[in-house]
Design an enzyme around this catalytic site. Structure first.
Site, PDB file in Angstrom:
ATOM      1  N   TRP A   1       0.827  -1.208   0.000  1.00  0.00           N
ATOM      2  CA  TRP A   1       0.000   0.000   0.000  1.00  0.00           C
ATOM      3  C   TRP A   1       0.862   1.258   0.000  1.00  0.00           C
ATOM      4  CZ3 TRP A   1      -1.330   3.312   4.511  1.00  0.00           C
ATOM      5  CH2 TRP A   1      -0.549   3.046   5.633  1.00  0.00           C
TER       6      TRP A   1
ATOM      7  N   GLU B   1       1.221  -1.814  12.670  1.00  0.00           N
ATOM      8  CA  GLU B   1       1.290  -3.284  12.682  1.00  0.00           C
ATOM      9  C   GLU B   1       1.754  -3.819  14.038  1.00  0.00           C
ATOM     10  OE1 GLU B   1       3.725  -3.430   9.184  1.00  0.00           O
ATOM     11  OE2 GLU B   1       2.139  -4.369   8.007  1.00  0.00           O
TER      12      GLU B   1
ATOM     13  N   LYS C   1       3.867   1.699  15.763  1.00  0.00           N
ATOM     14  CA  LYS C   1       4.941   1.560  14.785  1.00  0.00           C
ATOM     15  C   LYS C   1       5.012   2.767  13.846  1.00  0.00           C
ATOM     16  CE  LYS C   1       6.412  -1.663  11.155  1.00  0.00           C
ATOM     17  NZ  LYS C   1       5.878  -2.581  10.128  1.00  0.00           N
ATOM     18  N   GLN C   2       3.885   3.206  13.392  1.00  0.00           N
ATOM     19  CA  GLN C   2       3.852   4.296  12.422  1.00  0.00           C
ATOM     20  C   GLN C   2       2.493   4.961  12.485  1.00  0.00           C
ATOM     21  OE1 GLN C   2       3.862   1.316   8.899  1.00  0.00           O
ATOM     22  NE2 GLN C   2       3.021   3.175   8.029  1.00  0.00           N
TER      23      GLN C   2
END
Lengths: 770, 770
Positions: A358, A489, A602-603
């Site tokens: 993605w 994630e 994580k992000q």
């Protein structure tokens, strides 16, 4: 920044020492590519030291068997791997019978320069052989941007310290392995080699997928600048081809070989006769000559730089960093072939299987939208359109019906090829990014026609997926989306991930609105879409509207934030400051369960949603969410800091924006994550571009108009970038005092500068004081 | 029950037809074992049809490399596989040069009988060769229960239709493969073969783990009952050994070979000289002779049946079913070696790697507690005690400290060897079952001393794990346990799984109470435990007590039920009745994400907790939870129906209890799940035993007393079972009118019968009308 291994230079990456222990790192940094193929900076001469040999051909993959503890229904049969392809860079040098090998010689001088303006890699070194002979080598190499099936190497060796026999032997090798193989199994078979006159070729076929690659060479030798035609032998083994010049050298003689290479793949050529065709192509390259080839290659690069260079004054490391990122993006994807896409590591390593994630839609598309002709971004969209059928099949495997599509999380050809259930089955937000890309493309290009022709088919299929994927919770009296993994994630199988839910709602709304628009605009086209998709405009639309109006979006009222997911507040509430630096990065120190039950992100996840739909939220809402989540984000995805940087700039926190920008700008050059040996973070390089153009530049496209709201980091004296709006280029230059905007096109461009609207005529320049 | 492939018989499993398409099924059903080794019912003569060759040696495993999409920190390096070991059953028969092979002959008569009373497998058939010759074969085989390193085969062939040459050739083969290998890789290496006089042996070593197995044979031939010594040739290849008798037969001659086999493993013997030792052992067996060996084998089986037979009158299929289960449990584990345990498929197939799961503590232990000497159950506990160090190391890998232990989910030697994060890292309830087994062992045996000597070390280490694994939720103001998988593996990474939380609380409480008891009982022993575990009786105990008093246990007040997990009520509320039968079992039809977000439960989870702690709940509470969860349970674990059956009986719902019992009693014999080809469900067989003894029999151990509350299914006229309490056997017989209890021991046994307390003197019998 000061501890970089590379000299500061605006246009070049310069390495001045031979550091065998960083050999793999440099092989990644100095990798070359041209959209059609790529090559790590492996040495031409034999090297017995540590190296990751990497030759990659676009679109070629090996379907490695899915191996799991317990099989779960719906798993894809394979996990795609990018195979290290037949090698074409090798040139053996034997001086008085001794092989030149930097792992065995004494290396006295070593210099490697990547000229990003020209796309040219030059390596020079002086090596002392055990015989005492000194070899001075200069090797230049490029993968042609104007002739993308061709590459050329010029390799010159000057020998000092006496006379004797030198052998210079360019070779091709189809007997190649991947490091990333579970049981050292080979990915190629049916290897063959042949030669004809001065040309030679090797051919190999990937196992299972049967892609065929033919690699050919023709070599031209000179001694002290004079062409040599005698004492040249060609030979072919089972899987290798060799050419060899033997020459009796005197002290100071220079022997040079120009190796002209052609790499053909069955994705573009019939298999029958491919070796001959490749040899003919290498022959044509040789006929054209190194300098002429290089000249047209450099011109192709010049055109790319003209479209998308970013100039930063006053900070040479930043200048070098952003150009490295732009250079790598252009090396990876040229946009001419809608079957290709952008792997997270491009052509620089085996990791991530060279597949499409993605990343393309969420991070990379804006770069190509702004720096390339419209057809490039359109080809990225068509890539997904062409995979719609397979996305519908993929969803059907998971139990979805009636044309609902779930695009793969990782793919080479439209089929899912990743095999962790929490990613493959649950990281469904990717569907939303693919829908968002259509919207993003149209607002940049104005190509509304794309909706009727292709876009709505994709949007309807994705909306069908969302409608089936949520369920009505009696407990909440709302629609919920259970069991997902968001962009973060570091949480798996959670429920009501805000980002996923908001994207689902947005997709449904955009689809409904687009359908209404098309119905109004063209009955014929509307009916055509309805008939192609068999959309039930009564039932399906009414369910979609019900979900739009009644989907659960988790919030924490006391804190005034959107909630990452239902259970987030039950976690031990910590911030990144509470972490022991020795335990960073978490993914290398904490077990997976510990990561999952921690608050650490994580992000960008909630923040990714706010980034996409920024205009829907008040500044204070954005600030509260930013402060809450940024303090919990460990940025362990290379895609993370750039989105945070854009938002920090949006919140006028330039210092924070700049700090975050620095984490991404030279990520690979300075190897922050100690993993550049595996390859470069190609897709996150687009994020760096975003943090300058959308972050500092404040560029937005709203209501058919380019909005600009630039700020400038204190460390820079000025910066400029070029963007395209409706395919019309526009140059923006920012310094501490003013912003200068130049319309480089022949058409008017509607602008908004700090909310003041204006129109810039063709060629017009406007300077606005800050 | 009526569509069974096997004839009804109280003691025998009888197959009367040759059904090649069910060949693998029968190989599982007729498998033999003796705790030390096992053997699928592969044919002795060559068979070119479909077969799963399976020879297994206890304790031997191959560590297959963990292969995952993306590596997660904490994963074990390997996934244990049970290797198919060197084969010893083969006997080639060649009649006039034509190999006897049931896949190629015409099979006229075929009969296979497993005599469970004697542990003897007999196969007889008549085959017509293409030459027209008729071979009548009778093969008998057993794996000695009294000499567990030995086995014997008697193979007699009578040839009719003429005269000619027959060759009968027993062989050994170390060149074996597993079906369950990812890349067809071999698990054995360094194979060798040798012979000496009439004996031969093959030796092989497992790759990586270097377990050595030596398999030897000595063969005795007779013709028409008379010993034959001539025309016998021995030979050895690289990896195989052969013995061969060639004989000129006349019409009607019977040639018989008795093959005496010894299987030695390096887990019990020094590697040096193992082949010789194995040959000597085979020689001793031959000297003893088939009948004498069989005799002592049958006596060993008789002792086992005396300890644990269950007799059911009036329902021969039920009788056969329960004896098959008891027989298989005794074939799998004899309790003499604390290094061994009970794999879910025992010695009957490759699946589940022959490893130890929580099945042992949660389901199987009660069977051995009741039907074997105390040392057998104690050995099962010691197995875990010996692995404590590795369980502490395993927890440390996941970030736990200070001697916290997480026992592996799957293990061969104490190390974790399963590699799915949602199982390995999150299915932590297994720790609770291991603690519960200590409690269960002590209440059955009265062996309180076990606590001080071994038990408390394990309990403290597990309690430390629970205390570190939960966290305080500010949102809930209680302790929570996030990110777990309960026994219901159809939900992963959920929070506050009621079963896990209740087990954690119970473990902490039992540990605290046991420590208090020991402190009171023996200061010396108490101090020894404290010093061995370095327990901080101040801080650690105070935290444990805080958690005990303030752990969150999810409930649904309106429904009056305990909640499977936090998010359970957000799911689409359905019951099993809503499911399309064509989509059952779900795990073969639904993708994993769909299973995860559905309400459907794989096996008892909340109900498993209620089963363990039944006395803590009122009957109405049990009923509400049972009704709610049983209607949502798809019983897709073979361990599921038995626990439900016990609870249904507890709720006096005999019909439901019986229906659930039927799903487990003949699970493998009638192959309900169409997977018997892979092997038998050994551990769930103990569940069947539970549903009779604890379910219908209502047997419980409470307050040092045996409670009985028997009911009888309408289909049965009577049933009886034997249980041991404090190692004293007691026989319980139930019919429609009365319950008869006989104390078979020399000591008094305190009983409670339908809540009336009584004491049964040595040898005393009591009949109580119902």
């Amino acid at each position: 920044m000061t501890d970089s291994r590379f000299q500061s230079d605006e246009w070049k990456i310069i390495e001045t020492r031979f550091e065998p222990e960083r050999g793999r790192d440099s092989e990644s940094i100095f990798a070359l590519g041209n959209g059609m193929m790529g090559q790590r900076a492996n040495f031409e001469e034999r090297y017995s030291g540590d190296t990751l040999q990497g030759t990659y051909v676009a679109g070629i993959y090996y379907p490695d068997k899915t191996v799991v503890g317990w099989w779960k229904n719906g798993y894809p049969e394979y996990f795609a791997k990018v195979p290290n392809a037949p090698s074409w860079t090798g040139i053996d040098v034997k001086i008085d019978g001794e092989l030149l090998d930097l792992a065995k010689c004494k290396v006295k001088v070593f210099r490697r320069v990547l000229d990003m303006k020209e796309g040219l890699l030059t390596r020079s070194f002086t090596a002392v052989m055990s015989s005492g002979r000194v070899a001075e080598v200069t090797a230049r190499r490029f993968l042609s941007m104007s002739e993308p099936e061709r590459a050329a190497i010029s390799y010159a060796v000057t020998i000092r310290g006496g006379s004797g026999t030198v052998e210079v032997a360019p070779w091709l090798n189809a007997d190649v392995y991947n490091e990333d193989a579970n049981y050292d199994e080979k990915f190629w078979e049916k290897e063959s080699a042949e030669y004809d006159g001065l040309r030679a070729a090797v051919v190999a076929q990937t196992r299972k997928t049967a892609f065929v690659v033919a690699t050919a060479m023709e070599n031209a030798f000179t001694v002290n600048g004079k062409s040599v035609k005698s004492n040249i032998a060609l030979s072919a083994g089972d899987k290798t081809a060799h050419c060899s010049l033997t020459y009796q050298y005197s002290d100071g003689d220079t022997v040079e070989v120009k190796k002209y290479v052609a790499v053909l793949s069955s994705t573009n050529h019939p298999v029958e006769g491919m070796a001959r065709k490749a040899m003919a192509s290498a022959g044509e390259a040789a006929k054209k000559g190194f300098d002429a080839m290089l000249d047209s290659h450099v011109r192709a690069w010049a055109a790319k730089w003209e479209m998308g260079d970013i100039v930063i004054r006053g900070d040479i490391a930043a200048q070098q960093g952003i150009r490295f990122n732009i250079f790598q993006l252009n090396q990876t994807y040229t946009g001419e072939d809608p079957r290709l896409n952008i792997g997270p590591k491009g052509f620089t390593g085996e990791k991530y299987g060279g597949s499409t994630y993605w990343d393309t839609e969420a991070f990379v598309l804006p770069f190509y939208l702004s720096t390339a002709d419209t057809h490039v971004a359109r080809n990225l969209l068509l890539y997904r359109y062409k995979h719609l059928e397979k996305a519908i099949e993929n969803a059907a495997k998971l139990g979805f019906k009636n044309g609902a599509a779930l695009y793969p999380m990782v793919t080479m050809n439209g089929e899912e090829c990743h095999n962790e259930w929490e990613i493959t089955f649950e990281e469904i937000h990717r569907n939303g990014a693919i829908a968002y890309a259509i919207y993003n493309y149209i607002r940049h290009t104005g190509d509304q026609g794309y909706l009727a022709e292709y876009g709505l088919e994709v949007l309807i299929a994705i909306s069908r997926f969302w409608a089936q994927r949520c369920n009505f919770s009696e407990e909440k009296n709302q629609y919920v989306i259970l069991g997902v993994t968001g962009p973060n994630e570091y949480e798996n199988n959670v429920s009501n991930n805000w980002y996923t839910n908001i994207l689902a709602r947005w997709t449904l709304k955009y689809t409904v609105d687009s359908l209404a628009w098309l119905r109004k605009t063209s009955t014929v086209k509307f009916n055509s879409v309805i008939s192609r998709t068999r959309l039930d405009t009564e039932c399906e639309l009414s369910l979609w509207n019900e979900i739009i109006n009644n989907i659960y979006l988790p919030v924490h009222h006391d804190l005034g934030i959107f909630l990452q997911q239902d259970g987030y507040m039950d976690k031990l509430q910590q911030t990144v400051k509470d972490l022991d630096p020795a335990e960073r990065p978490l993914n290398q120190h904490w077990s997976w369960d510990r990561i999952l039950r921690s608050v650490f992100i994580k992000q960008a996840d909630v923040l990714q949603g706010i980034y996409f739909f920024e205009d829907d939220y008040e500044e204070e809402t954005i600030r509260r969410n930013f402060d809450f989540y940024e303090s919990r984000c460990v940025h362990e995805s290379s895609l993370s800091p750039s989105i945070h940087s854009v938002l920090a700039a949006r919140l006028h926190d330039i210092e924070r924006a700049y700090t975050l920008y620095l984490r991404t700008a030279r990520l690979d050059l300075d190897d922050y994550n100690r993993e550049v040996k595996d390859g470069l973070h190609i897709t996150s390089m687009a994020g760096t571009w975003l943090s300058i153009v959308e972050g500092f530049g404040g560029m937005r496209i709203r209501n058919d108009r380019v909005y600009l709201d630039p700020v400038i980091p204190a460390a820079w004296s000025s910066y400029s970038f070029i963007i395209r709006f409706r395919n019309n280029p526009l140059r923006v230059e920012v310094n501490g005092k003013a912003v200068t905007v130049v319309n480089l096109s022949g058409e008017s461009i509607p602008l908004a500068f700090c909310d003041e609207q204006l129109t810039l005529g063709p060629g017009e320049e406007k300077k606005i004081a800050k």
